[in-house]
Design an enzyme around this catalytic site. Sequence first.
Site, short mmCIF file in Angstrom:
data_model
loop_
_atom_site.label_atom_id
_atom_site.label_comp_id
_atom_site.label_asym_id
_atom_site.label_seq_id
_atom_site.Cartn_x
_atom_site.Cartn_y
_atom_site.Cartn_z
N ARG A 96 -18.85 23.63 19.61
CA ARG A 96 -18.34 23.41 18.29
C ARG A 96 -18.34 24.55 17.59
O ARG A 96 -19.26 25.42 17.46
CB ARG A 96 -19.23 22.13 17.77
CG ARG A 96 -18.81 22.00 16.49
CD ARG A 96 -19.70 21.09 15.57
NE ARG A 96 -19.43 20.86 14.15
CZ ARG A 96 -20.21 21.05 13.12
NH1 ARG A 96 -21.37 21.28 13.34
NH2 ARG A 96 -19.71 20.73 12.12
N HIS A 185 -15.07 18.59 9.33
CA HIS A 185 -15.18 17.44 10.30
C HIS A 185 -14.05 17.00 10.96
O HIS A 185 -13.48 15.97 11.38
CB HIS A 185 -15.30 16.23 9.34
CG HIS A 185 -16.84 16.22 8.62
ND1 HIS A 185 -16.79 15.96 7.19
CD2 HIS A 185 -17.98 16.87 8.71
CE1 HIS A 185 -18.04 16.01 6.82
NE2 HIS A 185 -18.70 16.46 7.64
N GLU A 390 -18.09 13.12 18.00
CA GLU A 390 -17.70 14.41 18.23
C GLU A 390 -18.12 15.16 19.40
O GLU A 390 -17.18 15.90 20.05
CB GLU A 390 -18.35 15.44 16.99
CG GLU A 390 -17.78 14.84 15.67
CD GLU A 390 -18.48 15.39 14.22
OE1 GLU A 390 -19.65 14.68 14.28
OE2 GLU A 390 -18.34 16.46 13.90
#
Length: 404
Positions: A96, A185, A390
């Site tokens: 990420r 996000h 995620e």
Amino acid sequence: MEFLMKNILVINCGSSSLKYQLINMENEEPLAKGLFERIAIPGSKLTHEPIGKDKYVVEKDVKDHTEAIALVFEALTDKDHGVIKDASEIAAVGHRVVQGGVKYPDSVVIDDEVKAEIKKYCDLAPLHNPANLMGIEAVEKAMPGITNVAAFDTSFGMGMPEKAYKYAIPSEYYDKYHIRRYGFHGTSHMYVSQEAIKFAGLDKDTARVIVCHLGNGASISASIGGKCIDSSMGLTPLEGLIMGTRSGDIDPAIVQYICDKENRSVDEVLNILNKKSGVLGMSGGISSDFRDIENAAADGNKLAEVALEAFRYRIIKYVGAYIAAMGGVDAICFTAGVGENDKETRRIVGNAFGYLGAKIDDNANNVRGKRTMISTPDSKVKLILMPTNEELAIARDAYRLAKK
Ligand code: ADP
């Protein structure tokens, strides 16, 4: 040749912490999850959770992320607590990365150029990008030759048209510094909107979907056929909704006014807007946790009541604006901590669009954390509780890119 390796390791690296999941992409289920805390701080601790087995805790000080990753690999391959034999069972590692700048509308295989871009944007995400880079470099050292993929929080927002992402400031600032709305996000918004389209049986090319990602950090996106057309977070995650500790939208002149009145620097005021505002600030310091705010409001605390009302009102305003921007809406989705757990916020927001024929089903809405159609069968707008994932979104991208 058939692509045999089927596991993806997903890493979300903070400055002193590292979260990971090893996901089997055949069934998209995690094999193990874990959290490394206090990296480079005395009292380092790894909590490793092999799915279906007991938790395994390692308390051993590590001096940096490279040592932490090495311990994560040991745990993953441990003969008692591990879930794989060796690193060759990992097809790729998905990282990420918070800020990817304007160059990456999609996840990307990491090379020196990608690392340079991530570094370039450290000043825009000073808490996150340097830590994300540390995670990437640690994996490069610990697993030489493995494919590393960066999934950016900003990629989904790259879909926005210029009219949505440009600020009405002198154009030279966009040209020189790429000051624009990025929309964070992004991995969550992309995942939830795609899953909602499948779940509700909507047309994947034309579905107009609004995602309310309501956690401690909160943002709303609008997308058509899976392509983001607007998003509430801006150059940084400070813009948009009222959040746990962030103010969201304010008149920028407030910054100078507080600086003057309170004799503070811009840095200090921005810190207040990021860390001491939102429902925490509005409630007079009760809490940034929405459960505490709800409890205080229920006990008759007026400030908490207003904070909660303002939080929900801001969501309704954004959803309304995005419905207008898209000329209608097919689905409104709720996700993240508040979105997945707080039926009252979902009920109030859903009912706000009763004038468009949206109808919440109170029985169906009495649910937490489970993908559920929370609107009635005759509702003109699908209202959906869609838990975000995620890690899985990052793993899907890493798997797709590693196969190429
Ligand atoms: P983040 O990832 O941004 O830290 P999360 O998505 O984990 O945030 O959401 C955390 C927030 O969810 C908590 O601050 C809490 O306020 C909220 N939350 C969790 N459960 C509930 C609940 N039952 N009712 C209201 N809010 C809740």
